[in-house]
Design a protein around this motif. Structure first.
Motif, mmCIF file in Angstrom:
data_model
loop_
_atom_site.group_PDB
_atom_site.id
_atom_site.type_symbol
_atom_site.label_atom_id
_atom_site.label_comp_id
_atom_site.label_asym_id
_atom_site.label_seq_id
_atom_site.Cartn_x
_atom_site.Cartn_y
_atom_site.Cartn_z
ATOM 1 N N ILE A 334 0.823 -1.158 0.041
ATOM 2 C CA ILE A 334 -0.002 0.068 0.070
ATOM 3 C C ILE A 334 0.914 1.170 -0.171
ATOM 4 C CG2 ILE A 334 -1.806 1.268 1.285
ATOM 5 C CD1 ILE A 334 -2.549 -1.223 2.651
ATOM 6 N N ILE A 335 0.367 2.092 -0.944
ATOM 7 C CA ILE A 335 1.549 3.388 -0.851
ATOM 8 C C ILE A 335 0.466 4.665 -0.760
ATOM 9 C CG2 ILE A 335 2.760 4.891 -2.082
ATOM 10 C CD1 ILE A 335 4.105 2.508 -3.785
ATOM 11 N N ASP A 336 0.392 5.234 0.764
ATOM 12 C CA ASP A 336 -0.543 6.222 0.975
ATOM 13 C C ASP A 336 0.106 7.473 0.332
ATOM 14 O OD1 ASP A 336 -2.867 7.226 2.097
ATOM 15 O OD2 ASP A 336 -1.565 7.927 4.015
ATOM 16 N N GLU A 337 -0.821 8.340 0.140
ATOM 17 C CA GLU A 337 -0.287 9.801 -0.433
ATOM 18 C C GLU A 337 0.831 9.559 -1.522
ATOM 19 O OE1 GLU A 337 -0.245 12.989 2.201
ATOM 20 O OE2 GLU A 337 -0.625 11.580 4.090
ATOM 21 N N ALA A 338 0.292 8.493 -2.358
ATOM 22 C CA ALA A 338 1.164 8.065 -3.554
ATOM 23 C C ALA A 338 1.695 9.246 -4.547
ATOM 24 C CB ALA A 338 0.331 7.022 -4.278
ATOM 25 N N HIS A 339 1.072 10.388 -4.336
ATOM 26 C CA HIS A 339 1.419 11.388 -5.318
ATOM 27 C C HIS A 339 2.684 12.146 -4.882
ATOM 28 C CE1 HIS A 339 -0.919 13.022 -2.021
ATOM 29 N NE2 HIS A 339 -0.196 14.079 -2.069
ATOM 30 N N GLU A 340 2.901 11.965 -3.634
ATOM 31 C CA GLU A 340 4.055 12.585 -3.091
ATOM 32 C C GLU A 340 5.531 12.510 -3.377
ATOM 33 O OE1 GLU A 340 5.278 14.579 -0.200
ATOM 34 O OE2 GLU A 340 2.858 15.002 -0.364
ATOM 35 N N GLY A 341 6.163 13.499 -3.499
ATOM 36 C CA GLY A 341 7.611 13.799 -4.332
ATOM 37 C C GLY A 341 8.638 12.953 -3.357
ATOM 38 N N ALA A 342 8.325 12.785 -2.117
ATOM 39 C CA ALA A 342 9.409 12.023 -1.211
ATOM 40 C C ALA A 342 9.465 10.816 -1.652
ATOM 41 C CB ALA A 342 8.865 12.044 0.194
ATOM 42 N N TYR A 343 8.802 10.106 -2.555
ATOM 43 C CA TYR A 343 8.730 8.768 -2.945
ATOM 44 C C TYR A 343 9.903 8.583 -3.926
ATOM 45 C CZ TYR A 343 4.788 7.248 -0.073
ATOM 46 O OH TYR A 343 4.010 6.980 0.851
ATOM 47 N N LYS A 344 10.351 9.464 -4.488
ATOM 48 C CA LYS A 344 11.698 9.485 -5.440
ATOM 49 C C LYS A 344 12.692 9.588 -4.643
ATOM 50 C CE LYS A 344 13.474 10.283 -9.720
ATOM 51 N NZ LYS A 344 13.367 9.344 -10.815
ATOM 52 N N SER A 345 13.694 8.720 -4.720
ATOM 53 C CA SER A 345 14.957 8.807 -4.127
ATOM 54 C C SER A 345 16.010 9.999 -4.692
ATOM 55 C CB SER A 345 15.757 7.222 -4.282
ATOM 56 O OG SER A 345 17.074 7.605 -3.874
#
Ligand code: ADP
Ligand code: ZN
Ligand code: ZN
Length: 750
Positions: A334-345
């Motif tokens: 599950i990825i919550d708030e999947a639009h978040e920029g923080a998900y990019k390393s």
């Protein structure tokens, strides 16, 4: 042709850089792939041990006569380590890095850290102990022994900390008493459980019709996954407005997956990983949860990984890196708030958690749920084109909770009325009323991605690149520059639209806002949350806690304050400069603005009182602001996707950025020109190239930066191009750093 494989025989971080090469016997060639578990003869005696293939090639690293043959490639279900090594291989190919860098990303903490042993001393023979106590208590030289026996007779069990600490018993005394047999020692391994304190009562909610439908759909699709992952619907976009109850849907799905004996990874952006969020999961699933965050020590992280690995925990909650949890039978990510920029390393390999989660889910036969109140344009595009399935939650779940009333204030009008304050008249009035009612206010200063665009205070006009349709940036010496194509022009002294002389860069900080608000409302309690006030370990949580306990009336902050915190008593949200993120000089700026405004607005009226939101802007007619004010995602998306298609920006097209940093300015420029020429020489059909252009000086480091952008409809073509260029760049030694980045922002000079 002979085929060789590099094998690691021990996957711990410190042995990752040591691999051994083996030849693949003819009949095993079709099975040789990264991640496969193998048996190899090792050392002088040729003892057969197991290892993992990390790469395959046709070149021997040393004299072929000295390379041994693989003994065996194991068939059957691969161990989780194999899966993670295959994932590393995917990351390496997709984002560009060495296999070693990719392996260190997916196997990051497997270094042995001593686990704590809990030692307890237990009364074994009461009569014997009483007799011994009688005897010792008469002897003045046996004081320590007497103390220990007395405590033991009283408590029956004593933790070691009590014995050595409180009772001050020496190891020799302990040993002597143990020898008599009246007491025994037990020990068990315990894992440091970093969130065990967070329990609070769980109230069983009944899912409403929307939630029920979404959960059922997803469960049904999950059942089909084991048959054929590629054909089944594996990725779900759960698009639900803030407060619509996505978290309850996640928990329902988690319970379902656990009941099948499988495990779950829940990604939450670091900034939203607060006690408040985590305790909801804790209250329902208790100790089956393991939690990761960047504040954990290496030992604590290792413990959490071990709890996942040995089956003690079945749910891992954490930021991006939790994606690599070694669950043997992963069923759901599950990825919550999947639009978040923080998900990019932000370090190599620059992987994106959403795509990487999908790659892992494919290897594990698992499902992916992407939850968001403001899905990224890319995710929504994929949902519209059938690559993801879509479920919507359209109303707030809590009865009596409604979306707030949103109004827009035109700051050009304020300017013409000679109001130069950061607070417009309508916002000032609303604040006064809210404070009088004893309710709380959040003021949000939108500084995300802000980087010196130039606008007119009278008419709001922003100077944009005539080729790229993004805002031009102010550079030293008053030049304006486009960060995509490098186009430059001088800063005009009058607005090209209305002729006003009030044209300038735009900038204000949270500190300044705090000052102005203090002046306007000297009686009010004010808290400020930004980079400066949250540098300490617990500052972030502490500020949120004081605000939620109503120790202050107004919370001023940057995007940090808009992320999923529930404050019952906040009834007014003021957005001070909605425009600041809108002209950040890259193709994502409108999307970012829409997301931030929608989320900030979602903070108002979370309790039972109605909420109000006031958006201050110089661009009231811009579609991202107008749509956010109407809370109209579809309206925003329709406009935005047109722009992306017209300009060939992702997701309508794919974009690859190549950025080089060097100490030598002209030489670096020349090298980038050669790289561009090499790309042109490929004559790749449909390839567009922008640049090279200068991306400005690295602050503090005297390094020059150059960027080139490549656009193409097919991502696979850009991956091919990247591999070609990487080989070429290997021979250009003037670059200090060079990296590739897919579908991302230009490297903006802050
Ligand atoms: P989201 O994750 O979409 O922002 P949450 O799951 O946090 O939404 O839900 C918002 C609030 O509504 C929470 O306080 C939650 O307990 C409550 N809630 C969620 N679903 C229901 C439901 N079916 N019935 C009653 N309250 C609910
Ligand atoms: Zn103007
Ligand atoms: Zn341009």
């Amino acid at each position: 042709m002979a085929v060789y494989v590099d094998v690691i025989v021990d996957i711990s971080a410190n042995s990752l850089d040591r691999t051994f090469q083996y030849r693949v016997p003819e009949h095993m060639i079709s099975d040789a792939a990264a991640g496969r578990q193998v048996k190899v003869p090792f050392g002088k005696g040729g003892r057969v041990i197991s290892g993992f293939i990390i790469s395959v090639s046709d070149k021997p690293a040393l004299d072929p006569a000295r390379i041994k043959d693989l003994a065996e490639i194991e068939k059957g279900a691969p161990a989780v380590e194999s899966q993670l090594i295959m994932l590393a291989d995917w990351i390496r190919r997709h984002y560009g890095s060495t296999m070693l860098q990719a392996l260190k990303t997916v196997l990051p903490v497997r270094r042995p850290v001593r686990a704590i042993r809990r030692v307890t001393y237990v009364l074994a023979d009461r009569e014997g102990a009483e007799a011994l106590y009688e005897k010792c208590s008469k002897n003045l030289r046996e004081k320590a022994r007497t103390r220990l026996l007395k405590a033991l007779l009283l408590e029956e069990q004593l933790p070691r900390e009590t014995v050595t600490g409180l009772l001050q018993i020496s190891p020799s005394t302990l040993k002597a008493v143990l020898k008599t047999g009246v007491m025994t020692e037990t020990s068990e391994q315990v894992y440091r459980n970093s969130a065990s304190a967070a329990l609070s009562g769980w109230h069983n909610v009944t899912l409403n019709a929307d939630q029920q439908a979404a959960a059922e759909d997803i469960r049904k699709d999950m059942a089909a996954l084991s048959e054929n992952w590629e054909e089944a619907k594996a990725v779900h976009l759960l698009y639900g407005i803030t407060g619509s109850g996505k978290t309850e849907v996640y928990m329902d799905l988690i319970a379902h997956v656990l009941s099948q004996g499988r495990q779950v990874i829940v990604l939450i952006p670091e900034i939203s990983l607060t006690l408040q969020t985590v305790s909801r999961f804790y209250a329902r699933f208790g100790s089956r949860i393991a939690i990761m965050n960047s504040r954990l020590s290496a030992g604590e992280r290792y413990d959490q990984y071990m709890r996942a690995k040995n089956g003690e925990a079945s749910i891992m909650i954490g930021p991006r890196s939790a994606l690599f949890t070694p669950f043997e039978n992963l069923g759901l990510i599950i990825i919550d708030e999947a639009h978040e920029g923080a998900y990019k390393s932000e370090t190599t390999p620059r992987f994106h958690a959403v795509d990487t989660a999908i790659a892992r889910a494919r290897l594990a036969g698992a499902a992916v749920v992407l939850g968001s109140a403001t899905p990224s344009v890319t995710s929504y595009y994929k949902a519209m084109s059938g690559q993801y399935s879509l479920n919507r939650l359209t109303v707030r779940a809590k009865s009596g909770s409604h979306l707030p009333e949103v109004s827009v204030v035109d700051m050009r009008e304020e300017f013409s009325l000679k109001n130069r304050s950061i607070l417009s008249r309508p916002l000032y009035e609303a604040m006064k009323e809210t404070l009088a009612r004893g309710e709380q206010i959040m003021l949000f200063l939108n500084r995300r991605g802000f980087a010196g665009f130039v606008s007119c205070r009278s008419c709001g006009h922003v100077i944009q690149c005539r080729h790229c349709d993004v805002a031009m940036k102010m550079h030293y010496g008053g030049r304006l520059k486009c960060h995509y194509c490098g186009y430059e022009e001088a800063l005009p002294d009058r607005c090209p639209e209305c002729g006003s002389p009030y044209i300038a860069g735009f900038g204000i900080g949270t500190q300044k806002v705090e000052q102005m608000v203090r002046q306007a409302f000297p009686e009010a309690g004010i808290l400020r949350m930004d980079k400066d006030t949250t540098s300490g370990k617990d500052d972030f949580e502490n500020i949120l806690k004081s605000f939620s306990e109503h120790k202050a009336d107004i919370l001023i902050g940057t995007q940090m304050i808009v992320k999923g915190h529930d404050f019952e008593n906040v009834t007014l949200v003021g957005i001070l400069a909605a425009d600041l993120s809108m002209f950040s000089g890259d193709y994502l700026s409108s999307e970012r603005t829409f997301q931030l405004l929608t989320q900030a607005a979602g903070r108002a009226g979370r309790g039972d009182r109605p909420g109000r939101v006031i958006i201050q802007t110089y661009q009231p007619d811009h579609y991202s602001i107008a749509a956010a004010a109407r809370q109209d995602y579809d309206g925003f998306y329709a406009q935005e996707i047109c722009f992306r298609q017209m300009m060939h920006y992702p997701p309508a097209s794919h974009m690859l950025m190549l950025l080089a940093e060097s100490v030598k300015d002209q030489a670096a420029d020349a090298a980038m020109q050669r790289i561009r020429a090499a790309a042109d020489d490929l004559h790749m059909e449909g390839l567009q190239v922008l640049g090279p252009s200068r991306a400005g000086l690295t602050r503090g480091k005297d390094l020059y930066r150059y960027v080139v952008y490549f656009k193409h409809d097919q991502e696979s073509e850009l991956i091919r191009l990247r591999e070609h260029l990487e080989a070429l760049i290997g021979s250009e030694d003037m670059f200090s750093h060079i990296f590739f980045n897919f579908d991302m922002n230009p490297y903006v000079l802050q």
